[in-house]
Design an enzyme around this catalytic site. Structure first.
Site, short mmCIF file in Angstrom:
data_model
loop_
_atom_site.label_atom_id
_atom_site.label_comp_id
_atom_site.label_asym_id
_atom_site.label_seq_id
_atom_site.Cartn_x
_atom_site.Cartn_y
_atom_site.Cartn_z
N SER A 138 0.93 -1.11 -0.11
CA SER A 138 0.19 0.00 -0.01
C SER A 138 0.88 1.29 0.14
CB SER A 138 -0.68 -0.03 1.19
OG SER A 138 -1.59 1.23 1.37
N TYR A 155 -1.68 -1.40 9.91
CA TYR A 155 -1.77 -1.64 8.39
C TYR A 155 -0.68 -1.23 7.97
CZ TYR A 155 -3.79 -1.37 3.84
OH TYR A 155 -4.08 -1.35 2.39
N1 LIG Z 1 -8.59 0.14 -1.90
C1 LIG Z 1 -7.75 0.85 -1.86
O1 LIG Z 1 -7.74 1.90 -1.86
C2 LIG Z 1 -6.06 0.15 -1.49
C3 LIG Z 1 -5.17 0.92 -1.35
C4 LIG Z 1 -3.96 0.35 -0.92
C5 LIG Z 1 -3.77 -1.23 -0.88
N2 LIG Z 1 -4.99 -1.79 -1.04
C6 LIG Z 1 -4.64 -3.27 -0.71
O2 LIG Z 1 -5.25 -4.01 -1.97
C7 LIG Z 1 -5.87 -5.14 -1.52
C8 LIG Z 1 -7.35 -5.37 -2.01
O3 LIG Z 1 -8.01 -4.35 -1.43
P1 LIG Z 1 -9.44 -3.88 -1.93
O4 LIG Z 1 -9.39 -2.50 -1.95
O5 LIG Z 1 -9.67 -4.74 -3.35
O6 LIG Z 1 -10.36 -4.27 -0.81
P2 LIG Z 1 -11.82 -5.19 -0.94
O7 LIG Z 1 -12.12 -5.48 0.53
O8 LIG Z 1 -12.82 -4.98 -1.86
O9 LIG Z 1 -11.44 -6.76 -1.31
C9 LIG Z 1 -10.32 -7.49 -0.49
C10 LIG Z 1 -10.72 -9.02 -0.62
O10 LIG Z 1 -9.77 -9.70 0.45
C11 LIG Z 1 -10.66 -10.61 0.97
N3 LIG Z 1 -10.18 -10.83 2.22
C12 LIG Z 1 -10.07 -9.96 3.36
N4 LIG Z 1 -9.69 -10.59 4.01
C13 LIG Z 1 -9.50 -11.90 4.13
C14 LIG Z 1 -8.91 -13.27 4.87
N5 LIG Z 1 -8.53 -12.91 5.96
N6 LIG Z 1 -9.08 -14.23 4.26
C15 LIG Z 1 -9.35 -14.20 2.79
N7 LIG Z 1 -9.69 -13.31 1.98
C16 LIG Z 1 -9.83 -12.06 2.65
C17 LIG Z 1 -12.03 -9.79 1.19
O11 LIG Z 1 -13.05 -10.95 1.47
C18 LIG Z 1 -12.12 -9.10 -0.21
O12 LIG Z 1 -12.78 -10.11 -1.16
C19 LIG Z 1 -5.84 -5.58 0.19
O13 LIG Z 1 -4.52 -6.07 0.30
C20 LIG Z 1 -5.46 -3.79 0.67
O14 LIG Z 1 -4.92 -3.62 1.74
C21 LIG Z 1 -6.18 -1.38 -1.38
#
Ligand SMILES: NC(=O)c1ccc[n+]([C@@H]2O[C@H](COP(=O)([O-])OP(=O)(O)OC[C@H]3O[C@@H](n4cnc5c(N)ncnc54)[C@H](O)[C@@H]3O)[C@@H](O)[C@H]2O)c1
Length: 247
Positions: A138, A155
């Site tokens: 991130s 985080y």
């Molecule tokens: N959206 C953002 O702005 C952003 C920014 C930086 C990093 N990220 C990272 O990108 C990745 C995806 O995030 P996103 O925004 O698509 O989130 P999201 O919540 O839309 O999707 C995350 C997915 O991971 C799954 N998940 C969460 N915890 C889990 C667990 N313990 N076991 C199995 N599955 C699990 C959820 O069910 C979901 O389907 C994450 O690692 C997040 O930290 C997101």
């Protein structure tokens, strides 16, 4: 034999977009997630692209379950070409309020999860003489937190841990396996929804490209790192944030 990619957190959001992008590159896909109906929806979408998709219900913090899933994918396909460690979850609790259990859980879901899957795929990739590992860090790993309502220090610590792991494993697992990480900024997904709905226009004003990110913005570079041949890139992390300079 077609190539296969494991995508954790592939049911929705960035992981779903990565699964789509990899399927378009010709990969069969193994989705790992807690959310079964959402995984089934994504499975249907990708099967419509003509690729095979298996779904695996799991908590990515579970080491033994990671081993079962990697074994099942290997039985089905005979190989694992790409691992996308994408599953993760924010944590908005500050240092003065967080409990030990909450801290441990944030590290387990965001950082140990990467270890769990890499530990099981790395021997296979070494034996087959090739592999690509891409983990979702991130912007928080660099900035210490973009949107405190979604995530704070626990985080950021977990996501920064991914960067250290990526650099060390690129050395340890090369030259057969390329290991990289992505640092998304604010991407419009379910995880970020509450914050992007409330503060989207304000956040966009601090981004050089004047918009929030979309899952496809992240998936494009994941597909590049997964599939480009030749590839001379390992041990790196790539910020995908439209240049969010005003954090
Ligand atoms: N959206 C953002 O702005 C952003 C920014 C930086 C990093 N990220 C990272 O990108 C990745 C995806 O995030 P996103 O925004 O698509 O989130 P999201 O919540 O839309 O999707 C995350 C997915 O991971 C799954 N998940 C969460 N915890 C889990 C667990 N313990 N076991 C199995 N599955 C699990 C959820 O069910 C979901 O389907 C994450 O690692 C997040 O930290 C997101």
């Amino acid at each position: 034999m077609s190539k296969v990619a494991i995508v954790t957190g592939g049911a929705r959001g960035i992981g779903r977009a990565c699964a789509h992008a990899l399927a378009r590159q010709g990969f069969d896909i193994a989705l790992v997630d807690l959310l079964v109906p959402e995984m089934q929806r994504t499975q249907g979408e990708i099967e419509a692209l003509g690729r095979s998709v298996s779904i695996h219900e799991a908590d990515v913090s579970d080491f033994a379950r990671a081993g079962e899933i990697v074994a099942a994918v290997t039985r089905q396909h005979g190989r694992v070409d790409v691992l996308v460690n994408n599953a993760g979850r924010g944590n908005p609790t500050g240092i003065l309020d967080i409990t030990e259990e909450e801290f441990d859980r944030t590290i387990a879901v965001n950082l140990k999860s990467c270890f769990n899957y890499i530990r099981h795929v790395a021997p296979l990739m070494k034996a087959q003489g090739s592999g690509r590992i891409i983990s979702m860090s991130s912007l928080n790993a660099h900035s210490g937190g973009v949107t405190a309502a979604v995530s704070r220090f626990s985080y950021a610590a977990a996501k920064a841990g991914i960067l250290g792991m990526t650099r060390a494993l690129a050395k340890e697992l090369g030259p057969e396996i390329l290991v990289n990480a992505i640092c998304p900024g604010v991407i419009e997904t379910e995880l970020g929804n509450s914050i992007t709905r409330a503060r989207g226009p304000e956040l966009a004003r601090g981004i050089a490209l004047q918009r929030l990110g979309k899952p496809a913005d992240v998936a494009n570079i994941v597909a590049f790192l997964a599939a480009s041949e030749p590839c001379f890139i390992t041990g790196q992390d790539f910020v995908v944030d439209g240049f969010q300079y005003n954090v």
